[in-house]
Design an enzyme around this catalytic site. Structure first.
Site, short mmCIF file in Angstrom:
data_model
loop_
_atom_site.label_atom_id
_atom_site.label_comp_id
_atom_site.label_asym_id
_atom_site.label_seq_id
_atom_site.Cartn_x
_atom_site.Cartn_y
_atom_site.Cartn_z
N GLU A 101 -58.14 24.81 -19.73
CA GLU A 101 -59.08 25.21 -20.61
C GLU A 101 -58.45 25.73 -22.16
O GLU A 101 -57.27 25.93 -22.08
CB GLU A 101 -59.64 26.49 -20.01
N CYS A 114 -56.79 29.30 -28.53
CA CYS A 114 -55.99 29.82 -27.35
C CYS A 114 -55.68 28.78 -26.49
O CYS A 114 -56.81 28.16 -26.02
CB CYS A 114 -56.98 31.17 -26.65
N CYS A 121 -51.12 28.55 -12.61
CA CYS A 121 -50.31 29.39 -12.87
C CYS A 121 -49.75 30.11 -11.45
O CYS A 121 -50.43 30.48 -10.46
CB CYS A 121 -50.54 30.65 -13.58
N CYS A 125 -50.46 37.15 -10.83
CA CYS A 125 -50.69 38.52 -11.25
C CYS A 125 -52.15 38.91 -10.80
O CYS A 125 -53.07 38.07 -10.55
CB CYS A 125 -51.15 38.48 -12.82
N CYS A 128 -55.57 38.52 -12.84
CA CYS A 128 -55.61 37.24 -13.79
C CYS A 128 -56.27 36.21 -12.95
O CYS A 128 -55.72 35.82 -11.75
CB CYS A 128 -54.43 36.80 -14.25
N CYS A 341 -60.11 36.83 -21.89
CA CYS A 341 -58.72 36.85 -21.17
C CYS A 341 -58.72 36.96 -19.66
O CYS A 341 -59.51 37.96 -19.28
CB CYS A 341 -57.80 38.01 -21.81
#
Ligand code: SAH
Length: 363
Positions: A101, A114, A121, A125, A128, A341
């Site tokens: 994205e 961004c 990933c 975390c 996230c 975010c």
């Protein structure tokens, strides 16, 4: 595929993302004069031209040979959503089918893109959504730079852009590609307008410190002590705060630059006044600024992870500033299309799917 002689058919050489020297090497069998390489370089990286046919300063014959032997591949747009606040989120499909994205964030006096550095990933975390879906792969330099070229083409973007590596992935785990991408993007975007955000990959920070032109550095801190940080960021087990801050203290900042510390505010977990004091103590003596990010909620996050109310956020900010630090609050942008975010998940996926990566995370 084989040709009539039985020899393998030549595969096209992908040019996008190759910095000058490697572009010259790739083009050596095709072009005879060095200035031709420069013309292709400028077409790609200064003008964002990705069709050989449109590179009209090249001869017709050269354009034909280039089209036959080389390729310039942009990500494909798989979905596009615009939030009420003007934020546009694009789901992009890469040549191998992986999706990433990229988000365009218009603000009153600046425009920020961004972008992603990895598809997925592996850092897992706890807060996230990208990490929730698991590891994935590194993007190539062309796939990183291609996001910017594509967004420039699709959206009506001003010439001056800010670029943040805060999309999917950990940029410092894909350093070579990020470095090459920054080199070619550097033709149109100053490194001073580029920010690399890291979860705290110490060897990556050290490597970045050796680059001749360094982008801004942002560090996702999110907790003032190892115990709490490790509960929400498994990477803290590999690079605890003492190691992270030792690397940051050694980091050669460019003149008049500060390190940005991103600090996620999670209700009842890290948002107390004494946490603000502990945060300020951590940052003492470093050229630092603090960017507070009230947690963006998502159905896949654990129930206890809630966004603090505004008054609590304001109080935390004021408390940090009492220590002489600059603190800003990141406004939630694009949340109605899950572009905020931590919400980048390659949309379309079912948010209720079981979360295998999240075992053992909780308070
Ligand atoms: N891996 C890098 C780049 C991703 S940046 C890094 O960790 O910094 C994405 C930013 O959004 C980081 O600061 C990240 O911590 C933050 N973020 C992740 N999940 C979030 C959530 N649910 N709400 C608000 N911010 C979040």
């Amino acid at each position: 595929m084989t040709s009539e002689t039985g020899a393998p058919a030549p595969t096209r050489v992908e040019l996008l993302g190759l910095p000058a020297a490697r572009l010259a090497a790739a083009l050596a069998p095709v072009v005879d004069r060095p200035f031709r390489v420069r013309q292709v370089y400028d077409a790609l990286y200064r003008r964002g031209e990705t069709e050989f046919d449109a590179m009209t300063d090249l001869s017709r014959e050269l354009r034909r040979v280039l089209a036959e032997r080389c390729s310039v591949t942009l990500p494909a747009v798989a979905d596009r959503r615009q939030a009420a606040d003007g934020t546009t989120k694009l789901l992009l499909r890469l040549a191998d089918g992986a999706t990433i994205e990229a988000v365009d964030i218009p603000e009153s006096r600046r425009r920020t893109l961004c972008i992603s550095s990895q598809a997925g990933c592996g850092l897992a975390c706890a807060f996230c959504v990208t990490g929730f879906w698991g590891a994935g792969r590194n993007l190539t330099a062309g796939e990183i730079a291609g996001q910017v070229i594509l967004l420039r083409r699709l959206l009506d973007l001003p010439p001056t852009l800010n670029l943040v590596f805060m999309g999917m992935g950990e940029p410092l785990l894909n350093l070579e590609a990020v470095r090459d991408a920054l080199e070619v993007l550097g033709e149109t975007i100053s490194h001073r307008r580029i920010t690399i955000s890291t979860a705290g990959v110490v060897p990556g920070i050290e490597a970045l410190g050796r680059w001749p032109r360094r982008p801004n550095l942002a560090v996702s801190l999110h907790a003032p002590d190892d115990e709490r940080r490790e509960r929400i960021m498994p990477i803290n087990g590999s690079y605890p705060l003492a190691d992270l801050f030792a690397a940051l203290r050694r980091y050669p900042l460019e003149p008049r630059r500060r390190i940005t510390f991103e600090y996620l505010l999670i209700e009842g977990f890290n948002d107390a006044p004494r946490d603000a004091d502990a945060l300020a103590r951590r940052l003492a003596g470093l050229p630092a600024k603090v960017n507070l990010i009230p947690l963006n909620p998502d159905p896949v996050l654990p129930d206890w992870m809630r966004r603090p109310v505004e008054a609590r956020v304001d109080a935390f900010r004021a408390r940090v500033e009492r220590h002489g630090l600059t603190a800003t609050v990141r406004r939630q942008r694009g949340h109605d299309v899950a572009a905020a975010c931590g919400q980048l998940r390659a949309f379309g996926r079912d948010p209720r799917a079981p979360r295998s990566r999240m075992r053992g995370v909780g308070r």
